[in-house]
Each structure stands twice: as structure tokens, then as C-alpha cells.
Design a protein around this motif. Structure first.
Motif, PDB file in Angstrom:
ATOM      1  N   LEU A  72       0.828  -1.205   0.000  1.00 28.42           N
ATOM      2  CA  LEU A  72       0.000   0.000   0.000  1.00 28.42           C
ATOM      3  C   LEU A  72       0.864   1.258   0.000  1.00 28.42           C
ATOM      4  N   LYS A  73       1.919   1.227   0.825  1.00 25.21           N
ATOM      5  CA  LYS A  73       2.840   2.366   0.895  1.00 25.21           C
ATOM      6  C   LYS A  73       3.470   2.614  -0.466  1.00 25.21           C
ATOM      7  N   PHE A  74       3.887   1.516  -1.092  1.00 28.59           N
ATOM      8  CA  PHE A  74       4.506   1.603  -2.411  1.00 28.59           C
ATOM      9  C   PHE A  74       3.520   2.198  -3.420  1.00 28.59           C
ATOM     10  N   ALA A  75       2.277   1.715  -3.382  1.00 24.86           N
ATOM     11  CA  ALA A  75       1.252   2.213  -4.296  1.00 24.86           C
ATOM     12  C   ALA A  75       1.011   3.708  -4.095  1.00 24.86           C
ATOM     13  N   ARG A  76       0.990   4.125  -2.833  1.00 21.82           N
ATOM     14  CA  ARG A  76       0.784   5.554  -2.536  1.00 21.82           C
ATOM     15  C   ARG A  76       1.953   6.390  -3.040  1.00 21.82           C
ATOM     16  N   LEU A  77       3.161   5.860  -2.855  1.00 25.13           N
ATOM     17  CA  LEU A  77       4.362   6.560  -3.319  1.00 25.13           C
ATOM     18  C   LEU A  77       4.292   6.766  -4.832  1.00 25.13           C
ATOM     19  N   ILE A  78       3.978   5.689  -5.544  1.00 25.84           N
ATOM     20  CA  ILE A  78       3.893   5.753  -7.001  1.00 25.84           C
ATOM     21  C   ILE A  78       2.829   6.765  -7.414  1.00 25.84           C
ATOM     22  N   LYS A  79       1.678   6.707  -6.723  1.00 26.01           N
ATOM     23  CA  LYS A  79       0.588   7.623  -7.048  1.00 26.01           C
ATOM     24  C   LYS A  79       1.039   9.078  -6.907  1.00 26.01           C
ATOM     25  N   SER A  80       1.842   9.339  -5.882  1.00 31.17           N
ATOM     26  CA  SER A  80       2.271  10.716  -5.650  1.00 31.17           C
ATOM     27  C   SER A  80       3.253  11.195  -6.726  1.00 31.17           C
TER      28      SER A  80
END
Length: 118
Positions: A72-80
Motif C-alpha cells: 500500500l505504501k509503495f502504491a501511494r508513493l507511485i501515485k504521488s
């Protein structure tokens, strides 16, 4: 460890995409897809755990925790980064296409601020 220096998200994303392309992982995804029979609910049930597992195996080497939270953290990072970096946005789309059923994907080029497909 890699905890101090944050890895380049594009590099991690490229690794994740490469992992999905690996024969054994492609095979696992294929089987999950077959089990789901294009049923949206089953897709999530079968495909997501496999996709999550594949991502976990890659990103744990980059300092993300080896669990759903890490993914989830990785997904949020990518999204940002998606809005600032077209390369990341394009890779992210490619990644999603690998484990989301194609029927739910918008036509290529559609989406946030993208050029509408002609």
C-alpha cells in the motif's frame, strides 16, 4: 540497508513490472485469471493476492515492509509521483493492466489529464 536512501520509484516500478513478466509469475497470474473466469469479484479474490505477493517480493529489497502495508505504501508513493513523472505514470498504467481485468480499464490515453484517445 536501504532504509536511509529512498530508492528511485521509477527503478522499483520497473523491477516490479519485470517481476510480473517473469515466466513463473506470469504463470501464476494466468492461473489466477483462469480461476476467476472474468468474474470481477473472483478477480480480486484470486488475482490480488498473487499480484500483492509478487510486488512484496520485489519491494522488500527496497526497504518496504514485507506485507500488505508495504505494498500500500509503495502504491501511494507511485501515485504521488504519477502527476509529476510521465514515465512513472505510464509504467503504473502498465502494471495495473497486468493484474486488473481489461474490461474495467479505460481506453488507452484516457484518465487524469491524459489526451483523449482518438
Amino acid at each position: 540497508g536501504l532504509a536511509a536512501a529512498s530508492p528511485c520509484p521509477a527503478a522499483v516500478l520497473a523491477e516490479v513490472i519485470k517481476a510480473f513478466g517473469a515466466p513463473e509469475n506470469a504463470q501464476r497470474m494466468e492461473e489466477a485469471r483462469d480461476n476467476a473466469c472474468n468474474d470481477m469479484g473472483k478477480m480480486l479474490q484470486f488475482l490480488l493476492p498473487v499480484a500483492t505477493q509478487i510486488q512484496q517480493d520485489v519491494i522488500k529489497a527496497y526497504g518496504f515492509s514485507n506485507d500488505g502495508e508495504g505494498v500500500l505504501k509503495f502504491a501511494r508513493l507511485i501515485k504521488s509521483y504519477e502527476s509529476q513523472d510521465p514515465e512513472i505514470a505510464s509504467m503504473s498504467g502498465k502494471l495495473k493492466a497486468m493484474f486488473l481485468p481489461p474490461m474495467t480499464l479505460p481506453p488507452h490515453g484516457a484518465g487524469t489529464g491524459g489526451v483523449a484517445a482518438s
